[in-house]
Design an enzyme around this catalytic site. Sequence first.
Site, PDB file in Angstrom:
ATOM      1  N   LYS A 123       0.824  -1.208   0.000  1.00  0.00           N
ATOM      2  CA  LYS A 123       0.000   0.000   0.000  1.00  0.00           C
ATOM      3  C   LYS A 123       0.862   1.262   0.000  1.00  0.00           C
ATOM      4  O   LYS A 123       0.568   2.226  -0.727  1.00  0.00           O
ATOM      5  CB  LYS A 123      -0.934  -0.014   1.217  1.00  0.00           C
ATOM      6  CG  LYS A 123      -2.020  -1.081   1.138  1.00  0.00           C
ATOM      7  CD  LYS A 123      -2.750  -1.249   2.457  1.00  0.00           C
ATOM      8  CE  LYS A 123      -3.769  -2.386   2.371  1.00  0.00           C
ATOM      9  NZ  LYS A 123      -4.447  -2.649   3.652  1.00  0.00           N
ATOM     10  N   GLN A 167      -4.574  -1.590   9.743  1.00  0.00           N
ATOM     11  CA  GLN A 167      -4.364  -2.880   9.089  1.00  0.00           C
ATOM     12  C   GLN A 167      -4.891  -4.010   9.972  1.00  0.00           C
ATOM     13  O   GLN A 167      -4.551  -4.113  11.151  1.00  0.00           O
ATOM     14  CB  GLN A 167      -2.877  -3.091   8.800  1.00  0.00           C
ATOM     15  CG  GLN A 167      -2.565  -4.365   8.055  1.00  0.00           C
ATOM     16  CD  GLN A 167      -3.189  -4.397   6.658  1.00  0.00           C
ATOM     17  OE1 GLN A 167      -3.154  -3.408   5.943  1.00  0.00           O
ATOM     18  NE2 GLN A 167      -3.749  -5.533   6.298  1.00  0.00           N
ATOM     19  N   ASP A 190     -11.270   2.676   4.305  1.00  0.00           N
ATOM     20  CA  ASP A 190     -11.477   1.230   4.264  1.00  0.00           C
ATOM     21  C   ASP A 190     -12.964   0.872   4.251  1.00  0.00           C
ATOM     22  O   ASP A 190     -13.326  -0.281   4.006  1.00  0.00           O
ATOM     23  CB  ASP A 190     -10.801   0.559   5.459  1.00  0.00           C
ATOM     24  CG  ASP A 190      -9.556  -0.217   5.055  1.00  0.00           C
ATOM     25  OD1 ASP A 190      -9.391  -0.480   3.846  1.00  0.00           O
ATOM     26  OD2 ASP A 190      -8.753  -0.565   5.941  1.00  0.00           O
TER      27      ASP A 190
END
Length: 361
Positions: A123, A167, A190
């Site tokens: 990422k 994460q 997200d």
Amino acid sequence: DYCYFSFSSMLLVARKALALAHNKTIRLTTREVHCLSSILASPPLVSLDLPENWVPYSHPPSPVAFEGEHKTVVIDGKAIAEEIRTKIVSEVWKMKNDVGKVPGLAVVLVGEQRDSQTYVRNKIKACEETGIKSVLAELPEDCTEGEIISVLKKFNEDTSIHGVLVQLPLPQHLDEAKILNMVRLEKDVDGFHPLNMGNLAMRGREPLFVSCTPKGCVELLIRAGVELAGKNAVVIGRSNIVGLPMSLLLQRYDATVSTVHAFSKDPEHITKEADIVVAAAGVPNLVRGSWLKPGAVVIDVGTCPVEDSSCEQGYRLVGDVCYEEALGVASAITPVPGGVGPMTIAMLLCNTLDAAKRTSL
């Protein structure tokens, strides 16, 4: 203790609703959940959340031939993601020239889990390649919720950061829901905030962000020319990260959606009725060729390392779908790797760009 839905309980509900109206994070305790639901026969939903224990095959299956084999189109997620990222680069440079700033993404990584480190590294690299600013906060495995929340608060207030993600998975001693809810709604790239997920579920509502993997899966289907409206779709797996938002998103595209999980009876029969199969259980080679309806479109979200001494790393990545068996049965399929993975990162970059654009309006 027996708990009545008393005046104090009514005040509790009012307080929660008022706080939610001001976009504050509210979490009901277990006692409060039982108190508020005591007039119903049905139990609290959280009490139904049993662990998903799939039983993987002990060895890779051998290829199986099927009658009337189809020519299977391999959907190249890597190429499609690269095309999208090229457009993102152009938009980022345009923003920099027009308003003098670029999108910013902050990533919080807890612990040293190898898979998570790899995902985060990819990422960060994608941000660098597209001109997006990236900031990484790494915390030790044994960190406290307070330490993570402190970092998130800093990113929430930083005007140069437009997207914040934590994460997953987090270490077991941490309250994942509490931590994710601390990400400010307009920075939830997200798409895991309850309001984003809720707006995804409700017709007539538009979430600020759709979860990256489901969003990427639908983008692959659309670009592959797959009709969604009216089609039977099966989503295998019901995680909050992929399975649940994937089911909700397909419904918004007017597909008829079934969810298969570890407690489903005869999952093979259910899956074989599907025109579109999205496999997101995280179990290598779970879906065999015999599970698939001839001509079905298969999106394989699974990325599972399996030991392979012939590979330099000592392992290779396989999906939830037995790829060799699906070839010749499915009309189209995504490979692993090179399918959904690159699209997930491309969608994260898109969401971050959209978040930055909103602040510039």
